[in-house]
Design an enzyme around this catalytic site. Structure first.
Site, short mmCIF file in Angstrom:
data_model
loop_
_atom_site.label_atom_id
_atom_site.label_comp_id
_atom_site.label_asym_id
_atom_site.label_seq_id
_atom_site.Cartn_x
_atom_site.Cartn_y
_atom_site.Cartn_z
CG LEU A 207 -1.97 -1.09 1.40
CD1 LEU A 207 -2.61 -1.12 2.86
CD2 LEU A 207 -2.99 -1.09 0.43
CG PHE B 4 10.53 5.36 10.59
CD1 PHE B 4 11.87 4.90 11.38
CD2 PHE B 4 10.26 6.70 10.26
CE1 PHE B 4 12.66 6.03 11.59
CE2 PHE B 4 11.07 7.60 10.83
CZ PHE B 4 12.17 7.28 11.58
N GLY B 5 9.60 1.97 7.08
CA GLY B 5 9.08 0.66 6.67
C GLY B 5 8.01 0.76 5.47
CB CYS B 6 6.58 -1.65 3.49
SG CYS B 6 8.08 -1.37 2.59
CB VAL B 7 1.48 0.11 4.77
CG1 VAL B 7 0.25 -0.07 5.40
CG2 VAL B 7 2.44 1.30 5.78
CG ASP C 81 4.22 14.61 11.32
OD1 ASP C 81 4.63 15.57 10.52
OD2 ASP C 81 4.62 13.52 10.83
CE LYS D 130 3.63 2.28 11.16
NZ LYS D 130 3.62 3.77 11.46
N GLY E 30 7.09 4.17 3.39
CA GLY E 30 8.17 5.35 4.19
C GLY E 30 9.42 5.08 4.75
#
Length: 469
Positions: free
Chosen positions: A118, A123-126, A246, A150, A121
């Protein structure tokens, strides 16, 4: 990172050159190919320990830029790649969260295959997955409960701290306008979070993605109201005040009915208590959204979130990004460009998103512009509380005084079209006169002048679908 682009299927074809001239695959694909997941011992994104950089799951380059700390030492994830850090932080887990095994989530996402991706970023993938309605076991795609999984690249303390913050805050904060955290997985070096799936993706995509249909006015105000309720809950109703820190369009996710929910609590901070007015912390966030006093001093308060909300509200009104260097000089910074017009009942119409084509409430737009100006006040004390923002926004989605039927708006559109035509012909207007080659000529108004921009053809605003597959 937020799983801000859940509704988007993406193709990552990034590669980088090796020193020997070959190509080395990067990002999720190399991890998927060799490990069957988005976990690796080495991140492919060079993340500042005190800033945030996100890679968007679209072909457009991200315009979000990390806020640079006032005073800090910037470190790279590469520095910690040689060994897996030892974490001693205590994991605070709410009772309602489900604990998943890594193999459960691997099967739920169909082995983390590219078709399930999906977004990605820093810090990782979703990934999109399917689990039992009330359990943790994986189920056949299209059945059970659809979730967003995530993953976290364990490369340094910062990523783990953000993961812990997500579990801590979203595990105990329950509200209709906060994305729901279903559960988590902590197994060896694996860190994963499981969220409810948001089928319409992020507000950012709807506002700025090329080829997307413009959001109708009532939907924009509905989203603004929902997001404001989420922030108001954090500031006023949570057991202990929380500063989101944020707030931006990519962190506002939408369900099937365009209800807004805040996601990504990795930078959230507990607010001040007692007589304290702020908490002091390292400056983290995104350029264009962070409040100026926070960037300058590191003093964080709920009014910092109010400023960020004002920026997002302005993006929704104008259809422009908070920072866009592709704009002409003087228009790169949305707030500075729009600020002079927000208090002017006549000129503020000119900064509204032209894709609305007059299909917006005149009173609603005026109220929203005034509210944005208040939220963007340079003096934090002059900004409203989010609960006051909510009260101002409540009636706006239902106002029916459309500008397209307003004589003033039609006149303004005609003037805008004439100005555009004059600009193409080398003519400029000045104080009621037309100036050609430096010689003033009296301007003659035409009753047959165009009623809309010559490059646009008025048509009804699209109606949101009831469901989206």
């Amino acid at each position: 990172m937020g799983f801000a682009h859940q509704a988007e299927k993406v193709e990552k074809k990034s590669s980088r050159k090796k020193k020997d001239g070959g190509e080395e695959e990067t990002g999720c694909w190399v991890k998927l190919r060799f490990m069957g997941s988005c976990m690796s011992s080495r991140s492919r994104v060079d993340n500042s320990m005190s800033g945030r950089t996100e890679r968007k799951p679209t072909k457009e380059k991200s315009r979000d830029q990390p806020v640079v700390p006032v005073s800090s030492t910037t470190g790279s994830n590469a520095e910690s790649a040689s060994s897996t850090p030892k974490f001693s932080e205590e994991l605070k887990v709410a009772l309602q969260l489900r604990k998943f095994t890594f193999i459960d989530l691997k099967l739920a996402t169909r082995n983390f295959r590219p078709e399930s991706l999906l977004g990605e970023g820093g810090f990782g993938c979703v990934f999109k997955g399917w689990i039992e309605e009330n359990g943790t076991a994986p189920v056949k795609p299209g059945t059970g409960l659809t979730v967003a999984v995530k993953t976290l690249n364990i490369d340094g303390l910062q990523g783990h701290k953000e993961w812990l913050a997500e579990v801590d805050f979203l595990g105990k904060l329950l509200h209709p306008n906060l994305v729901k955290l279903v559960g988590y997985c902590i197994e060896d070096d694996h860190r994963l979070l499981v969220y409810e799936f948001m089928p319409r993706g992020s507000l950012e995509n709807h506002l700025f993605r090329r080829g997307s249909l413009p959001l109708p006015w009532s939907i924009r105000m509905k989203i603004a109201l929902g997001a404001a309720k989420g922030l108001a809950f954090l500031h006023e109703e949570a057991e202990r005040p929380v500063i989101y820190r944020d707030f931006k369009t990519s962190n506002v996710l939408l369900d099937a009915d365009y209800n807004a929910k805040l996601s990504d609590f990795g930078l959230a901070k507990e607010g001040p208590e007692g007589d304290k007015t702020h908490v002091s912390t390292r400056v983290m966030g995104t350029y264009g959204y962070a409040a100026p006093e926070y960037v300058m001093t590191g003093h964080l308060s709920s009014k910092s979130d109010v400023y960020s909300f004002g920026v997002v509200l302005l993006e929704m009104l104008t259809g422009r990004r908070s920072m866009d260097k592709n704009r002409p000089n003087g228009e790169h910074n949305l707030v500075e460009w729009a600020r002079p017009h927000l208090g002017d009942k006549r000129s503020f119409f000119r900064i509204l998103d032209p894709r609305l084509e007059g299909h917006f409430s005149v009173k609603g737009a005026q109220k929203a512009a005034q509210l944005a100006a208040q939220c963007l006040s340079r003096d934090p004390k002059a900004r409203p509380r989010m609960i006051e923002v909510v009260e101002t926004l409540k009636p706006l989605p239902n106002l029916k005084d459309m500008a397209s039927s307003s004589y003033y708006f039609q006149t303004m559109q005609s003037d805008r079209a004439r100005s555009n035509l004059n600009a193409k012909n080398g003519i400029r207007t000045q104080a009621g006169f037309v100036v050609r080659n430096g010689q003033p000529l009296r301007s003659l108004s035409s009753s047959n002048g165009p009623q809309a921009s010559p490059s646009q053809h008025p048509h009804p605003s699209p109606k949101p679908k009831a469901k989206e597959s």
